[in-house]
Design an enzyme around this catalytic site. Sequence first.
Site, PDB file in Angstrom:
ATOM      1  N   HIS A  16      58.213  34.867  36.888  1.00  0.00           N
ATOM      2  CA  HIS A  16      57.138  35.492  37.663  1.00  0.00           C
ATOM      3  C   HIS A  16      57.580  35.768  39.095  1.00  0.00           C
ATOM      4  CE1 HIS A  16      54.516  34.167  34.374  1.00  0.00           C
ATOM      5  NE2 HIS A  16      53.650  35.051  34.824  1.00  0.00           N
ATOM      6  N   LYS A  33      53.487  33.188  43.068  1.00  0.00           N
ATOM      7  CA  LYS A  33      52.672  32.468  42.091  1.00  0.00           C
ATOM      8  C   LYS A  33      52.516  30.994  42.472  1.00  0.00           C
ATOM      9  CE  LYS A  33      52.023  31.936  37.142  1.00  0.00           C
ATOM     10  NZ  LYS A  33      50.580  32.193  37.311  1.00  0.00           N
TER      11      LYS A  33
HETATM   12  N1  LIG Z   1      45.050  35.998  32.963  1.00  0.00           N
HETATM   13  C1  LIG Z   1      45.875  36.983  33.308  1.00  0.00           C
HETATM   14  O1  LIG Z   1      46.163  37.892  32.526  1.00  0.00           O
HETATM   15  C2  LIG Z   1      46.444  36.985  34.673  1.00  0.00           C
HETATM   16  C3  LIG Z   1      46.150  35.962  35.507  1.00  0.00           C
HETATM   17  N2  LIG Z   1      46.645  35.941  36.770  1.00  0.00           N
HETATM   18  C4  LIG Z   1      46.152  34.858  37.600  1.00  0.00           C
HETATM   19  O2  LIG Z   1      45.134  35.387  38.442  1.00  0.00           O
HETATM   20  C5  LIG Z   1      45.125  34.691  39.682  1.00  0.00           C
HETATM   21  C6  LIG Z   1      45.252  35.699  40.818  1.00  0.00           C
HETATM   22  O3  LIG Z   1      46.508  36.313  40.724  1.00  0.00           O
HETATM   23  P1  LIG Z   1      46.977  37.412  41.790  1.00  0.00           P
HETATM   24  O4  LIG Z   1      45.954  38.478  41.899  1.00  0.00           O
HETATM   25  O5  LIG Z   1      48.361  37.752  41.432  1.00  0.00           O
HETATM   26  O6  LIG Z   1      46.974  36.553  43.132  1.00  0.00           O
HETATM   27  P2  LIG Z   1      46.748  37.055  44.637  1.00  0.00           P
HETATM   28  O7  LIG Z   1      47.244  35.964  45.508  1.00  0.00           O
HETATM   29  O8  LIG Z   1      47.291  38.414  44.812  1.00  0.00           O
HETATM   30  O9  LIG Z   1      45.149  37.139  44.750  1.00  0.00           O
HETATM   31  C7  LIG Z   1      44.309  36.033  44.833  1.00  0.00           C
HETATM   32  C8  LIG Z   1      43.159  36.430  45.725  1.00  0.00           C
HETATM   33  O10 LIG Z   1      42.197  35.388  45.685  1.00  0.00           O
HETATM   34  C9  LIG Z   1      41.638  35.316  46.966  1.00  0.00           C
HETATM   35  N3  LIG Z   1      40.992  34.028  47.134  1.00  0.00           N
HETATM   36  C10 LIG Z   1      41.556  32.802  47.286  1.00  0.00           C
HETATM   37  N4  LIG Z   1      40.593  31.883  47.449  1.00  0.00           N
HETATM   38  C11 LIG Z   1      39.414  32.527  47.376  1.00  0.00           C
HETATM   39  C12 LIG Z   1      38.068  32.121  47.468  1.00  0.00           C
HETATM   40  N5  LIG Z   1      37.727  30.846  47.687  1.00  0.00           N
HETATM   41  N6  LIG Z   1      37.101  33.047  47.340  1.00  0.00           N
HETATM   42  C13 LIG Z   1      37.418  34.333  47.132  1.00  0.00           C
HETATM   43  N7  LIG Z   1      38.668  34.794  47.051  1.00  0.00           N
HETATM   44  C14 LIG Z   1      39.659  33.890  47.159  1.00  0.00           C
HETATM   45  C15 LIG Z   1      42.818  35.518  47.924  1.00  0.00           C
HETATM   46  O11 LIG Z   1      42.362  35.927  49.198  1.00  0.00           O
HETATM   47  C16 LIG Z   1      43.568  36.618  47.197  1.00  0.00           C
HETATM   48  O12 LIG Z   1      43.147  37.899  47.641  1.00  0.00           O
HETATM   49  C17 LIG Z   1      46.261  33.682  39.583  1.00  0.00           C
HETATM   50  O13 LIG Z   1      45.740  32.443  39.168  1.00  0.00           O
HETATM   51  C18 LIG Z   1      47.156  34.231  38.502  1.00  0.00           C
HETATM   52  O14 LIG Z   1      47.898  33.249  37.847  1.00  0.00           O
HETATM   53  C19 LIG Z   1      47.437  36.918  37.254  1.00  0.00           C
HETATM   54  C20 LIG Z   1      47.811  37.961  36.448  1.00  0.00           C
HETATM   55  C21 LIG Z   1      47.350  38.076  35.075  1.00  0.00           C
HETATM   56  O1  LIG Z   2      50.331  34.852  38.320  1.00  0.00           O
HETATM   57  C1  LIG Z   2      50.600  35.827  37.577  1.00  0.00           C
HETATM   58  O2  LIG Z   2      51.101  36.863  38.018  1.00  0.00           O
HETATM   59  C2  LIG Z   2      50.307  35.729  36.153  1.00  0.00           C
HETATM   60  N1  LIG Z   2      49.646  34.694  35.732  1.00  0.00           N
HETATM   61  C3  LIG Z   2      49.270  34.429  34.393  1.00  0.00           C
HETATM   62  C4  LIG Z   2      49.970  33.194  33.893  1.00  0.00           C
HETATM   63  O3  LIG Z   2      50.043  32.200  34.642  1.00  0.00           O
HETATM   64  O4  LIG Z   2      50.414  33.175  32.752  1.00  0.00           O
HETATM   65  C5  LIG Z   2      49.402  35.625  33.498  1.00  0.00           C
HETATM   66  C6  LIG Z   2      50.583  36.491  33.788  1.00  0.00           C
HETATM   67  O5  LIG Z   2      51.718  35.823  33.355  1.00  0.00           O
HETATM   68  C7  LIG Z   2      50.662  36.837  35.262  1.00  0.00           C
END
Ligand SMILES: NC(=O)C1=CN([C@@H]2O[C@H](COP(=O)(O)OP(=O)(O)OC[C@H]3O[C@@H](n4cnc5c(N)ncnc54)[C@H](O)[C@@H]3O)[C@@H](O)[C@H]2O)C=CC1
Ligand SMILES: O=C(O)C1=N[C@H](C(=O)O)C[C@H](O)C1
Length: 266
Positions: free
Chosen positions: A155, A159
């Site tokens: 990743h 992350k």
């Molecule tokens: N399930 C899936 O398919 C995927 C899951 N993820 C997960 O999604 C989450 C976010 O990933 P990204 O967007 O890459 O991270 P990022 O760091 O780009 O975005 C996270 C956002 O959450 C905001 N944030 C943090 N605390 C907050 C709060 N208390 N209230 C409101 N906003 C808050 C931050 O300001 C930031 O804008 C991670 O846990 C990641 O692992 C990411 C990609 C795919």
């Molecule tokens: O943080 C990410 O970017 C992602 N988080 C998810 C994970 O922890 O598996 C899904 C995807 O891999 C992207």
Amino acid sequence: METIKVIVAGPRGKMGSEALNMIQREQHLSLAACIDRENDGINVKDIHGLPDLDALIYTDAEACLNEVEADVLIDLTTPDNGYIHTKLALNNGVRPVVGTTGFTQEQLQELTSLAEEKQLGTVIAPNFAIGAVLMMQFSKWAAKHFPDVEIIEKHHDQKLDAPSGTAVKTAELIKEVRNPHHQGHKDEKETLPGARGADEEGMRIHSMRLPGLVAHQEVVFGGLGETLTIKHDSIHRESFMSGVKLAVEKAVELDTLVYGLEHLLD
Ligand SMILES: NC(=O)C1=CN([C@@H]2O[C@H](COP(=O)(O)OP(=O)(O)OC[C@H]3O[C@@H](n4cnc5c(N)ncnc54)[C@H](O)[C@@H]3O)[C@@H](O)[C@H]2O)C=CC1
Ligand SMILES: O=C(O)C1=N[C@H](C(=O)O)C[C@H](O)C1
């Protein structure tokens, strides 16, 4: 189809901003509000870089989930905050769709019980990309025939959680069909701690973090005279959005918590 009113937590994040774009594209979804760490009381459409959507931003998640009329919360924040938001949503009659990873088993169990008690559909999906869901399912199938397996997840370097939610879920699925056993030489020693990765019932999980990566995983199986590699790459975060949309549509029909998008696919 009736319009589904959605709150997005984490709207300025890499995933949250993609989710806003998806909501803007879909006629049956409307943005009810956002939960952000900043910009309290400001309209989404007035924030540079966010789509032209008319909805207020709240920094107080409890006030947002209590005051705003909404069907679904999409949470794409951080492990600690995502857990708090999911509980708040369930306690305020809003169905959570959670992409945020890094929840503990205890937190997942607690949320499962709360969703059941409130009879509110909830989707927690470690990976919303259809290809990743298939990669996990294929890995479970392969593990029946190849019990020696190592997971390598790669990743971007922003992350927070390791191993990834996808790697954890893959290991859980494989554990359903694989008997726990040590892999590698019985006398092997790590001369550098961590060299063999995390140990999940003898199966190894390795986490790589580098700039330039998005989200990638290889599940490598070894047998007599052969190896099998099952590999998935998300090269753009658009890859997750059809799964997020599906989860939102299904959450309003469900009355329990579902962990993993595979439960929603035909
Ligand atoms: N399930 C899936 O398919 C995927 C899951 N993820 C997960 O999604 C989450 C976010 O990933 P990204 O967007 O890459 O991270 P990022 O760091 O780009 O975005 C996270 C956002 O959450 C905001 N944030 C943090 N605390 C907050 C709060 N208390 N209230 C409101 N906003 C808050 C931050 O300001 C930031 O804008 C991670 O846990 C990641 O692992 C990411 C990609 C795919
Ligand atoms: O943080 C990410 O970017 C992602 N988080 C998810 C994970 O922890 O598996 C899904 C995807 O891999 C992207």
